[in-house]
Every structure is written in C-alpha cells, then in structure tokens.
Write a protein that holds these residues in place. Structure first.
Motif, PDB file in Angstrom:
ATOM      1  N   ALA A 396       0.862  -1.178   0.000  1.00  0.00           N
ATOM      2  CA  ALA A 396       0.000   0.000   0.000  1.00  0.00           C
ATOM      3  C   ALA A 396       0.897   1.225   0.000  1.00  0.00           C
ATOM      4  O   ALA A 396       2.055   1.145   0.389  1.00  0.00           O
ATOM      5  N   MET A 397       0.358   2.331  -0.448  1.00  0.00           N
ATOM      6  CA  MET A 397       1.187   3.543  -0.514  1.00  0.00           C
ATOM      7  C   MET A 397       0.351   4.784  -0.275  1.00  0.00           C
ATOM      8  O   MET A 397      -0.885   4.741  -0.321  1.00  0.00           O
ATOM      9  N   THR A 398       1.039   5.884  -0.011  1.00  0.00           N
ATOM     10  CA  THR A 398       0.328   7.149   0.139  1.00  0.00           C
ATOM     11  C   THR A 398      -0.192   7.595  -1.223  1.00  0.00           C
ATOM     12  O   THR A 398       0.344   7.215  -2.271  1.00  0.00           O
ATOM     13  N   ILE A 399      -1.226   8.418  -1.202  1.00  0.00           N
ATOM     14  CA  ILE A 399      -1.779   8.941  -2.452  1.00  0.00           C
ATOM     15  C   ILE A 399      -0.731   9.781  -3.169  1.00  0.00           C
ATOM     16  O   ILE A 399      -0.612   9.730  -4.399  1.00  0.00           O
ATOM     17  N   HIS A 400       0.057  10.551  -2.419  1.00  0.00           N
ATOM     18  CA  HIS A 400       1.103  11.370  -3.034  1.00  0.00           C
ATOM     19  C   HIS A 400       2.109  10.498  -3.789  1.00  0.00           C
ATOM     20  O   HIS A 400       2.531  10.844  -4.904  1.00  0.00           O
ATOM     21  N   PRO A 603       8.633  12.427  -0.440  1.00  0.00           N
ATOM     22  CA  PRO A 603       8.519  11.164  -1.189  1.00  0.00           C
ATOM     23  C   PRO A 603       9.856  10.633  -1.679  1.00  0.00           C
ATOM     24  O   PRO A 603      10.002   9.434  -1.874  1.00  0.00           O
ATOM     25  N   ASP A 604      10.848  11.509  -1.889  1.00  0.00           N
ATOM     26  CA  ASP A 604      12.166  11.049  -2.339  1.00  0.00           C
ATOM     27  C   ASP A 604      12.771  10.070  -1.338  1.00  0.00           C
ATOM     28  O   ASP A 604      13.489   9.144  -1.716  1.00  0.00           O
ATOM     29  N   ASN A 605      12.503  10.289  -0.051  1.00  0.00           N
ATOM     30  CA  ASN A 605      13.028   9.405   0.992  1.00  0.00           C
ATOM     31  C   ASN A 605      11.961   8.466   1.551  1.00  0.00           C
ATOM     32  O   ASN A 605      12.198   7.773   2.545  1.00  0.00           O
ATOM     33  N   ASN A 606      10.788   8.465   0.905  1.00  0.00           N
ATOM     34  CA  ASN A 606       9.683   7.592   1.305  1.00  0.00           C
ATOM     35  C   ASN A 606       9.276   7.818   2.763  1.00  0.00           C
ATOM     36  O   ASN A 606       9.008   6.871   3.514  1.00  0.00           O
ATOM     37  N   ILE A 607       9.230   9.080   3.169  1.00  0.00           N
ATOM     38  CA  ILE A 607       8.705   9.442   4.487  1.00  0.00           C
ATOM     39  C   ILE A 607       7.678  10.547   4.293  1.00  0.00           C
ATOM     40  O   ILE A 607       7.819  11.380   3.386  1.00  0.00           O
ATOM     41  N   PHE A 608       6.672  10.547   5.185  1.00  0.00           N
ATOM     42  CA  PHE A 608       5.548  11.451   4.973  1.00  0.00           C
ATOM     43  C   PHE A 608       5.109  12.089   6.278  1.00  0.00           C
ATOM     44  O   PHE A 608       5.403  11.597   7.375  1.00  0.00           O
ATOM     45  N   ASN A 609       4.426  13.200   6.123  1.00  0.00           N
ATOM     46  CA  ASN A 609       3.876  13.947   7.248  1.00  0.00           C
ATOM     47  C   ASN A 609       3.137  13.001   8.201  1.00  0.00           C
ATOM     48  O   ASN A 609       2.229  12.291   7.790  1.00  0.00           O
ATOM     49  N   GLY A 610       3.562  12.978   9.478  1.00  0.00           N
ATOM     50  CA  GLY A 610       2.928  12.108  10.465  1.00  0.00           C
ATOM     51  C   GLY A 610       3.687  10.829  10.761  1.00  0.00           C
ATOM     52  O   GLY A 610       3.354  10.121  11.716  1.00  0.00           O
ATOM     53  N   ASP A 611       4.722  10.520   9.976  1.00  0.00           N
ATOM     54  CA  ASP A 611       5.521   9.317  10.235  1.00  0.00           C
ATOM     55  C   ASP A 611       6.360   9.513  11.498  1.00  0.00           C
ATOM     56  O   ASP A 611       6.913  10.591  11.741  1.00  0.00           O
ATOM     57  N   ILE A 612       6.474   8.449  12.290  1.00  0.00           N
ATOM     58  CA  ILE A 612       7.257   8.496  13.531  1.00  0.00           C
ATOM     59  C   ILE A 612       8.511   7.644  13.370  1.00  0.00           C
ATOM     60  O   ILE A 612       8.462   6.523  12.862  1.00  0.00           O
ATOM     61  N   GLY A 613       9.646   8.192  13.793  1.00  0.00           N
ATOM     62  CA  GLY A 613      10.916   7.471  13.715  1.00  0.00           C
ATOM     63  C   GLY A 613      11.751   7.700  14.968  1.00  0.00           C
ATOM     64  O   GLY A 613      11.309   8.358  15.920  1.00  0.00           O
ATOM     65  N   TYR A 614      12.967   7.155  14.952  1.00  0.00           N
ATOM     66  CA  TYR A 614      13.856   7.254  16.106  1.00  0.00           C
ATOM     67  C   TYR A 614      15.255   7.656  15.626  1.00  0.00           C
ATOM     68  O   TYR A 614      15.736   7.135  14.615  1.00  0.00           O
ATOM     69  N   ILE A 615      15.869   8.579  16.355  1.00  0.00           N
ATOM     70  CA  ILE A 615      17.233   8.997  16.003  1.00  0.00           C
ATOM     71  C   ILE A 615      18.182   7.865  16.391  1.00  0.00           C
ATOM     72  O   ILE A 615      18.425   7.622  17.574  1.00  0.00           O
ATOM     73  N   SER A 616      18.703   7.177  15.388  1.00  0.00           N
ATOM     74  CA  SER A 616      19.575   6.037  15.683  1.00  0.00           C
ATOM     75  C   SER A 616      21.015   6.465  15.935  1.00  0.00           C
ATOM     76  O   SER A 616      21.741   5.799  16.672  1.00  0.00           O
ATOM     77  N   SER A 617      21.430   7.586  15.339  1.00  0.00           N
ATOM     78  CA  SER A 617      22.801   8.058  15.607  1.00  0.00           C
ATOM     79  C   SER A 617      22.931   9.535  15.276  1.00  0.00           C
ATOM     80  O   SER A 617      22.215  10.061  14.427  1.00  0.00           O
ATOM     81  N   ILE A 618      23.836  10.185  16.000  1.00  0.00           N
ATOM     82  CA  ILE A 618      24.252  11.560  15.693  1.00  0.00           C
ATOM     83  C   ILE A 618      25.761  11.520  15.499  1.00  0.00           C
ATOM     84  O   ILE A 618      26.497  11.117  16.405  1.00  0.00           O
ATOM     85  N   ASP A 619      26.206  11.893  14.331  1.00  0.00           N
ATOM     86  CA  ASP A 619      27.632  11.816  14.017  1.00  0.00           C
ATOM     87  C   ASP A 619      28.178  13.202  13.721  1.00  0.00           C
ATOM     88  O   ASP A 619      27.528  14.014  13.052  1.00  0.00           O
ATOM     89  N   THR A 620      29.373  13.469  14.214  1.00  0.00           N
ATOM     90  CA  THR A 620      30.049  14.737  13.955  1.00  0.00           C
ATOM     91  C   THR A 620      31.124  14.516  12.909  1.00  0.00           C
ATOM     92  O   THR A 620      31.981  13.639  13.055  1.00  0.00           O
TER      93      THR A 620
END
Length: 737
Positions: A396-400, A603-620
């Motif tokens: 399934a996919m978003t309408i966008h 859509p280029d990164n396949n993420i959309f308004n309302g998606d929830i994620g987690y910061i897996s790493s912060i790199d300097t």
C-alpha cells in the motif's frame, strides 16, 4: 559566511532552474578559507549565465554534504567586470560574444582601449570605429554584451528590492529580460514561484498599501487563507471584507469591494454561485470531482455469483464471522463502481478491506503480476498506508506517492494526461483527504474501475479545504454501508463504546469509571503534567517503552502543551546519558534514541507527514567547521538529516491529535484541560480516543471533557461538492454504460 574570489573551472551539473554544481578555482579568500587559495573546490548554488573567463566573488558556507562531501554552498555572487587589456580580449573572444573572434577582439581593444566594454554598452556605434566591423557585426557584438551583462544587472536590482538570489533566478528564468518590468507592473503574478508574503513586502517597499493591484491580490490571498483556516471551499463577501481590514490593513468601503469583486469575476478568477464566492480553482476542483465520479458510476455494476459461498470460504480461512452489515459492505464494494464504508473503532473496517481484496483476487482469478497491475491500496499518510499494507499483505502507498508527486514543482506526474489504470482502488482514511488531493486522485485514474472509499466520518476533517467523505455520504448518490456493531477486546473493554458515545453526544453515567482498557483520572490543569510523569514512570517499570505509549494533546503551546510535555517525556524515556550523543538546536535538545515526528511529505526518501521514527545516531564530521548529521530510522527506512533539516521534525513522545490521524497506538494518554479550550470539540476528542488500541488514559477535568463532547465546532465547513454531485448525477440524467 565566507567570501572567495576566482574563476569557474568546470560545470558538473546544471538544472533548468539555475542550480549548478561544479569546480571553482580560488584566487583570493577570506580568513576561514585562506588554506584553499590557488586550489580547486566543489561549489553548489543558483546562478544565471556564467563565464569561465570572468572572475566572480562568491559568498557562502563551506559545508559537508553526507552524500557528496565538502562543498562551497553559494548564497550570493557578483561578477567582476573584466579589467586590463588581456581580460577584455578574453571576454570578447569567448563563446558568449557572437561574431567576435580573437583577432577582432584584439582590434577592438587596440582602438577603444581597456574601457571598450563600457563604450560599447553606451553606444554600439563605437564599434564602427574599428576597421572591418560592419553595422550588422557591430549590432551582434553589442547585443551579446548587453544580454550577458543585463542578466547580472537584473539580479542585482532584484536583490536590492529584497529578493534572495534563488528568488531572483526563479523570476529571471521565467521572465528573462522582462523580469524588472513584471515586478514593477504586476508583481503578484509571481505568486506561483514566490511566497505571497515576500511579494507583498517587496510591493510595499515600492508602492502604496491600498494600490489597485494590491487590493486585488489581497482579495485572492484572503480567499486562500480563510479557506485553509476554516476548511471552506466558498466564502461570503463579509468574510473577505473583514479579512482585508484585519490581516492586510486595507480599509475600503463595501461598495469599493463590490467593484473589485466584479473585476475579478469578469477576469474569471472568482466565480459566484447561489450568492457564494469561490476561487475558480476551488470551484473547478469540486466540479471535476463530481464529473469524474459520475463518469465512473456510469459503468455497469459487476455481478458476483455465489457470494454466500465465497464469503463463507473467507470466514473459514480467516477464522472470522461477519455480521450482516459487514457482509453487505463487502458485497457492495465488489458489485458497485463506487461504494463507501464507514465505521468507528472496533467495527472491523480493516478486516473488511482484507476480505474485499481476497475475494476480488479469487473472483477475477488474479496471479501475482495481475494483482500488482490491477489493485491499488491507498491512504493519505505513511502510517495509514503501512497499516493497510500489514492488514492485507499487499503493498500500500500514500496517495502522493501513487500519483508521483514532484516536490520541487508541487505537481503530480500521474494526472489526467498520464493516468494509472488499476481496476480496484481502495482508499482508507478518506476523511483526511482534502478537495485538491481527491480531485488529483480522480484525474489520475481511469473511469472503468471499482472505487472503494473507507473511513470514519466522525473523525477530524482534512487539513486543507473540503469535507470530502461527509459530502459524498450526504449527497446520497453512492452506496454507503455504515458499520455499527463494535467488537470489544473483552467484556469489560470500553474504548470503542466511549468513541461511539462521543460521536452520539451521549456519554453514559459513570463514563469516568475504570475498565479493563480505560481510565479517566481527574486532575486540575496544574496537576496534569505531574500525573503524566508518574504514569509514564510506572509504565516503564512494567516494561512498556516510548514505542508502546503515545501521548496525544490538542495544542502545542501552554503549560500542558505538546512542546512542554515533550521536554518532560524525553527525560523519562530517553534521559541524558554520557553514552548518547546529543545536540541543542535553539531550546530543543535532540538525543540519540529520541522519538521524532516527520512534519512534511518527502517522497524522495519515502517518508511522509505524520511518520514516527527514532534517532539512531548523531555523528560529527569535521571539515573546515564541525558538521552534525542525524540518522533517523522510520520502521527500517534510515534517512539522513542535517542540522538544517531538523526544521522538518519534532519530538514525538507527545504529538497533536491532528498528527495522529491515520495511526493507531497500543496505549494512549490524552490530557484534557480548560487551557485547551480553543481546541476542545467533539471530532478532536473522538479522533484522539479512537487512536487507542489496547488502553486509553484520559487525564484532566471532567467538565472540560463533557464540554468538548458537546461542542460541534468543526462540523461547520462550507462546501459545494454535495450540490455539484446532485447537478451531475441528477440534472445530467445519469445513465449506465
């Protein structure tokens, strides 16, 4: 900001809108870039025509791009006039100047000297002093010089007016040498490429606030802003009159407004129907929706033989037993060209979608390839699409994404001229779809299809203008099945019952009594945060994590607002730890393992308004300056963010009820306080309650909860789709193909 001076060495990439990537040889540099003098670096930025022979002064930042490495990101630039005989000869003999080779260039400089370019720009006939140059050749050389240098002058003048280099190039790319004339005569015509507030600010720097063209533009802008604020597709004249005064400080009389409106009506920018005022695009969208739905409905119904046996086979296979309404919904979906299925939480909408898909595959004897080509499962948000995919086992996919939205151009590549031709299209969470998106979807699909619209008509309406699901139902033009029977998780479960009571404005006595899956904890506004803190700490001790628990609140600001709650909850679920990297952006601390919410479609990164994620790493990463990059995991889809990209995310331990639409959460905590009074209304509370799957805790004041249940604020959208549908289906003598 750093400044560098030098020459362009090579172009690696050039886009139509002036964006360029290439190599630049630095001759001189400011302090932070001194080490790069006489070296070649990569640059990126927006430019008009550039010449490898000229020197340019670039201003910008030397940054690290996680994909392409170190780059000088240009924010502005200036071209230096060629100085000295050799430089002038090089320019005149370059490919930019037509009709002038090296020999001619030397002759020009010998006769006119180092100031040759200035003399030629002032009077092309100066070239006639040079032996061998004819009138025709002189004009060609002159035109080349003027065209090349006028581009720089246009950009300089646009920047002086207040436009950025990107904005100036966007104007230049569209209007060329007429750019300044357009800005002076009709600046608001640039609204498709420049933000209205910016155009208005530039205009007010040039002309009076009540100028004729500004009043017309502000009337159109008032339509757009009021429509998005209230969800309306049409307005009344008094609303426009009031908004012009309050928002744009335009104080015209009602008679003067009538004159302006008459002009816009003559220009067909505004349409009047039944004394309602429409922006033409909003009127056209509702009209097109009605037309396309009528064209779909014209096709004959599909017969399903042996439905009883088929549904019995699905029941046995899936170990379910459908009630009469559920069977009716499934059959209606398979036999009608357009059908609507609505129901609250616990009524089995997701199960029914799964059954519709399975039966359709069996009836039409589809193989895997056929399924991909014939069935499309769609939803407005990424999380809703994932839920739909999980329930059916199909993609399934978003309408966008389905319509191939181009973020840069804000256009759908799938449209009336380039359609998708799936035969069964099921759209979930239809209540979230606005007029523009639904119109775009119908334009992008064929008419010989089966369209199933699923949703909960009692949830919050779309963010954009329109009331699609309700209008389709109220028109009475489509087969509509309402699912009423609630399937509880246990005899003592109350969440779906509470949602139904809220919908019906009929809370039972003792609605605050604790059940297996529900608890109403009475607390004053001042005590809400502390109670949430205690519940979350106790939940953690029982083994629950931030993935299991979702706090849903009505507002961002205030003591019990989402922003404050996220600070509190971050310290509970993801406290400071020497083994976790973190960075402060403004007043907000982002830490590894933080729960975050995506705020815009990407859509280029396949993420959309309302998606929830987690910061897996912060790199300097070290370059001339420190650079932090964030890896955020959205259900296995890892996306890289820079510090600048964090404007597109927020912490998600607490999120707004609006952002929760299309999602389900195992355990929901929902604070309710009179401090939220602007946002306490029936559909908001209903939507929050219906997000909970296993448990719901409401914390706050009982009187505020009751007030919200009885407040129907959000149901008063002004739309014309129902009338358009009646006109198309009845007045056009609807026939079946």
């Amino acid at each position: 900001m750093e400044c560098i001076k030098g020459k362009f060495k090579q172009m690696i990439f050039e886009s139509d809108n002036g964006y360029k990537v290439g190599l630049f040889r630095i001759k001189e540099a400011s302090k932070g870039m001194k080490d790069f003098e006489n070296k070649v670096i990569t640059f990126t930025g927006y430019f008009a025509m550039v010449n490898n022979e000229d020197y340019y002064d670039l201003t910008g930042n030397y940054i690290f791009n996680e994909r392409y490495g170190n780059q000088f990101q240009v924010s502005s630039y200036e071209r230096e006039e060629p100085k000295g005989k050799d430089a002038v000869i090089d320019f005149l003999s370059s490919s930019l100047v037509k009709g002038c080779g090296e020999k001619t260039a030397i002759s020009i400089v010998d006769v006119l000297g180092e100031d040759a370019l200035t003399l030629i720009k002032n009077d092309y006939q100066e070239l006639l002093k040079v032996p061998g140059i004819s009138e025709v050749k002189a004009r060609r050389i002159y035109n080349s010089i003027v065209k090349y240098q006028s581009t720089d002058e246009i950009i300089v003048n646009l920047k002086k007016l207040g436009f950025t280099i990107n904005e100036a190039l966007a104007i230049l790319n569209k209007w060329g040498e007429s750019s300044l004339e357009i800005v002076n005569k009709d600046i608001y015509s640039l609204i498709d490429i420049i933000d209205f507030n910016k155009l208005d600010k530039v205009f007010l720097g040039m002309k009076e606030a009540d100028s004729h063209e500004r009043v017309l533009a502000c009337i159109i802008e008032s339509f757009k802003r009021l429509s998005f604020k209230n969800g309306d597709t049409y307005l009344y004249e008094e609303e426009i009159f009031s908004n012009l005064r309050n928002e744009f400080k335009i104080f015209i009389t009602e008679d003067e407004l009538d004159t302006y409106l008459d002009e816009l009506i003559r220009k067909k920018e505004i349409i009047v129907k039944d004394k309602y005022l429409f922006l033409k695009e909003y009127y056209d969208e509702e009209e097109d929706i009605a037309l396309n739905l009528e064209l779909i409905a014209r096709h004959s119904k599909t017969k399903v033989d042996n439905f009883t046996a088929l549904i019995a086979g699905i029941e046995e296979e899936d170990k379910v037993k459908y009630n009469t309404d559920q069977k009716k919904a499934i059959k209606n979906a398979l036999t009608n060209r357009i059908s609507i299925i609505t129901g609250g939480p616990g009524t089995g909408k997701t199960t029914i979608i799964n059954s519709i898909v399975k039966l359709y595959i069996r009836i039409h004897n589809l193989n895997y390839k056929d399924i991909i080509n014939e069935i499309a499962l769609l939803a407005p948000t990424g999380r809703a699409a994932k839920k739909l995919s999980d329930s059916t086992g199909l993609g399934a996919m978003t309408i966008h994404r389905y319509l191939k939205w181009n973020k840069e151009k804000n256009e759908f590549q799938i449209n009336e001229y380039n359609k998708n031709y799936h035969k069964l299209i099921i759209v979930d969470e239809t209540s979230m779809i606005d007029t523009y998106l639904f119109d775009s979807l119908l334009k992008g699909i064929g008419h010989n299809i089966t369209l199933v619209l699923v949703g909960d008509a009692n949830q919050l309406p779309s963010v954009g203008p329109g009331l699609i699901l309700n209008d389709l139902i109220d028109s009475d033009m489509f087969t509509h099945t309402t699912l009423e029977q609630i399937y509880r998780q246990s005899e003592n479960s109350y969440i779906p019952i509470l949602a139904k009571e809220i919908k019906e404005h009929n809370l039972r006595e003792g609605f605050d009594m604790q059940t297996d899956d529900y608890n109403f904890m009475i607390a004053s506004g001042l005590a809400i945060k502390e109670m949430i803190r205690k519940i979350c700490i106790m939940s953690r001790e029982k083994g629950l994590t931030e993935e299991d628990i979702q706090i849903l609140a009505p507002m961002y600001k205030g003591e019990n607002g989402i922003d404050n709650l996220n600070v509190l909850l971050q310290e509970i679920f993801n406290p400071k730890d020497k083994n976790k990297k973190e960075i402060k952006v403004g007043d907000v601390i982002y830490r590894e393992h933080d729960k975050v919410l995506q705020l815009v479609n990407d859509p280029d990164n396949n993420i959309f308004n309302g998606d929830i994620g987690y910061i897996s790493s912060i790199d300097t990463i070290m370059n001339p300056k420190k650079k932090e990059v964030f890896t955020i995991d959205f259900d296995g889809n890892e996306v890289i963010y820079t510090k600048e990209d964090l404007i597109n995310i927020k912490h998600a331990y607490a999120i707004s009820i609006h952002k929760s639409q299309g999602s389900e959460f195992a355990h929901v905590i929902m604070p309710i306080s009179k401090n939220y009074y602007k946002m306490l209304y029936n559909k908001l509370i209903y939507t929050g309650v219906s997000r909970a799957k296993k448990s719901l805790v409401v914390i706050g004041e009982m009187e505020s909860f009751i007030m919200a249940v009885n407040n129907d604020y959000s149901t008063n959208r002004k739309t014309y789709l129902k009338t358009q549908l009646v006109n198309k289906f009845i007045n056009n003598e609807h026939t079946t193909l």
